[in-house]
Scaffold this motif. Structure first.
Motif, PDB file in Angstrom:
ATOM      1  N   UNK A   1       0.824  -1.205   0.000  1.00  0.00           N
ATOM      2  CA  UNK A   1       0.000   0.000   0.000  1.00  0.00           C
ATOM      3  C   UNK A   1       0.862   1.261   0.000  1.00  0.00           C
ATOM      4  N   UNK A   2       1.964   1.231   0.743  1.00  0.00           N
ATOM      5  CA  UNK A   2       2.843   2.392   0.808  1.00  0.00           C
ATOM      6  C   UNK A   2       3.510   2.656  -0.538  1.00  0.00           C
ATOM      7  N   UNK A   3       3.980   1.605  -1.191  1.00  0.00           N
ATOM      8  CA  UNK A   3       4.717   1.772  -2.444  1.00  0.00           C
ATOM      9  C   UNK A   3       3.783   1.901  -3.641  1.00  0.00           C
ATOM     10  N   UNK A   4       2.899   0.954  -3.811  1.00  0.00           N
ATOM     11  CA  UNK A   4       2.057   0.912  -5.012  1.00  0.00           C
ATOM     12  C   UNK A   4       0.910   1.917  -4.989  1.00  0.00           C
ATOM     13  N   UNK A   5       0.265   2.049  -3.851  1.00  0.00           N
ATOM     14  CA  UNK A   5      -0.883   2.955  -3.763  1.00  0.00           C
ATOM     15  C   UNK A   5      -0.478   4.347  -3.283  1.00  0.00           C
ATOM     16  N   UNK A   6       0.808   4.513  -2.975  1.00  0.00           N
ATOM     17  CA  UNK A   6       1.345   5.774  -2.464  1.00  0.00           C
ATOM     18  C   UNK A   6       0.527   6.277  -1.279  1.00  0.00           C
ATOM     19  N   UNK A   7       0.269   5.368  -0.368  1.00  0.00           N
ATOM     20  CA  UNK A   7      -0.561   5.667   0.801  1.00  0.00           C
ATOM     21  C   UNK A   7       0.223   6.319   1.928  1.00  0.00           C
ATOM     22  N   UNK A   8       1.483   6.600   1.710  1.00  0.00           N
ATOM     23  CA  UNK A   8       2.301   7.169   2.771  1.00  0.00           C
ATOM     24  C   UNK A   8       2.740   6.083   3.739  1.00  0.00           C
ATOM     25  N   UNK A   9       3.170   6.509   4.894  1.00  0.00           N
ATOM     26  CA  UNK A   9       3.664   5.545   5.888  1.00  0.00           C
ATOM     27  C   UNK A   9       2.570   5.042   6.833  1.00  0.00           C
ATOM     28  N   UNK A  10       1.326   5.529   6.686  1.00  0.00           N
ATOM     29  CA  UNK A  10       0.254   5.129   7.591  1.00  0.00           C
ATOM     30  C   UNK A  10      -0.014   3.622   7.594  1.00  0.00           C
ATOM     31  N   UNK A  11      -0.030   2.943   6.437  1.00  0.00           N
ATOM     32  CA  UNK A  11      -0.255   1.491   6.490  1.00  0.00           C
ATOM     33  C   UNK A  11       0.832   0.757   7.279  1.00  0.00           C
TER      34      UNK A  11
END
Length: 182
Positions: free
Chosen positions: A155-165
């Motif tokens: 999620x952090x890398x592919x979805x660019x969700x930040x560090x929250x996941x």
């Protein structure tokens, strides 16, 4: 019954309020409803509540001993309360509904001492020896932990969700590493 609020819990609430005050209110309402579900089930099972601790990693209710069937019921009552609240508020307060449903989902992850882990542990102990139940729990915990970290990184890398996941996964893993407090 004693209620203990840790500085970590206060800090987490302050951070959440600073980020989004409304979301913080929905979160606290969802947590309160969740814990009320547990307390109602404990009352129905005639278990006494000795202490409630609110910590950065979640709430912990210490009770008198209950049987495995009662433990399953009491552990499931919190997520069930969140599901009922989520369903009831879906049209009226959709943000509260989403927060409540997410709280139910997170608490049903089969990591002990989360509710899902308690349900799994009690169900295993109903049907097999403690040694076998602990081995199965260890394998499930390892699998869930690996899956959580892979999903969080994805999620952090592919979805660019930040560090929250990754942060959320680490909090869950930290919670899974906790042991019961006397």
């Amino acid at each position: 019954m004693r209620i203990r609020v840790s500085p970590g819990f206060c800090a987490m609430v302050c951070l959440l309020a600073w980020l989004n005050l409304r979301l913080c209110g929905w979160f606290l309402a969802g947590v309160m409803f969740h814990e009320l579900g547990h307390l109602l089930a404990l009352r129905l099972c005639h278990a006494s509540v000795e202490r409630i601790s609110l910590e950065i990693s979640g709430a912990n209710i210490q009770t008198s001993l209950t049987g495995y069937r009662q433990e399953i019921l009491c552990a499931a009552a919190g997520p069930m309360a969140n599901c009922l609240l989520g369903a009831a508020m879906l049209r009226l307060l959709p943000q509260l509904a989403v927060v409540s449903l997410l709280l139910a989902a997170v608490n049903l992850v089969p990591l002990y001492p989360l509710d899902g882990g308690r349900i799994l542990r009690a169900a295993l102990l109903l049907h097999c020896s403690q040694e076998k139940a602990e081995r199965i729990l260890h394998v499930v915990t390892a699998g869930v932990c690996c899956t959580l970290m892979v999903l969080a990184c994805w999620m952090t890398v592919e979805l660019q969700a930040g560090l929250w996941p990754i942060f959320a996964a680490l909090v869950l893993l930290w919670r899974a590493g906790e042991r019961e407090k006397p």
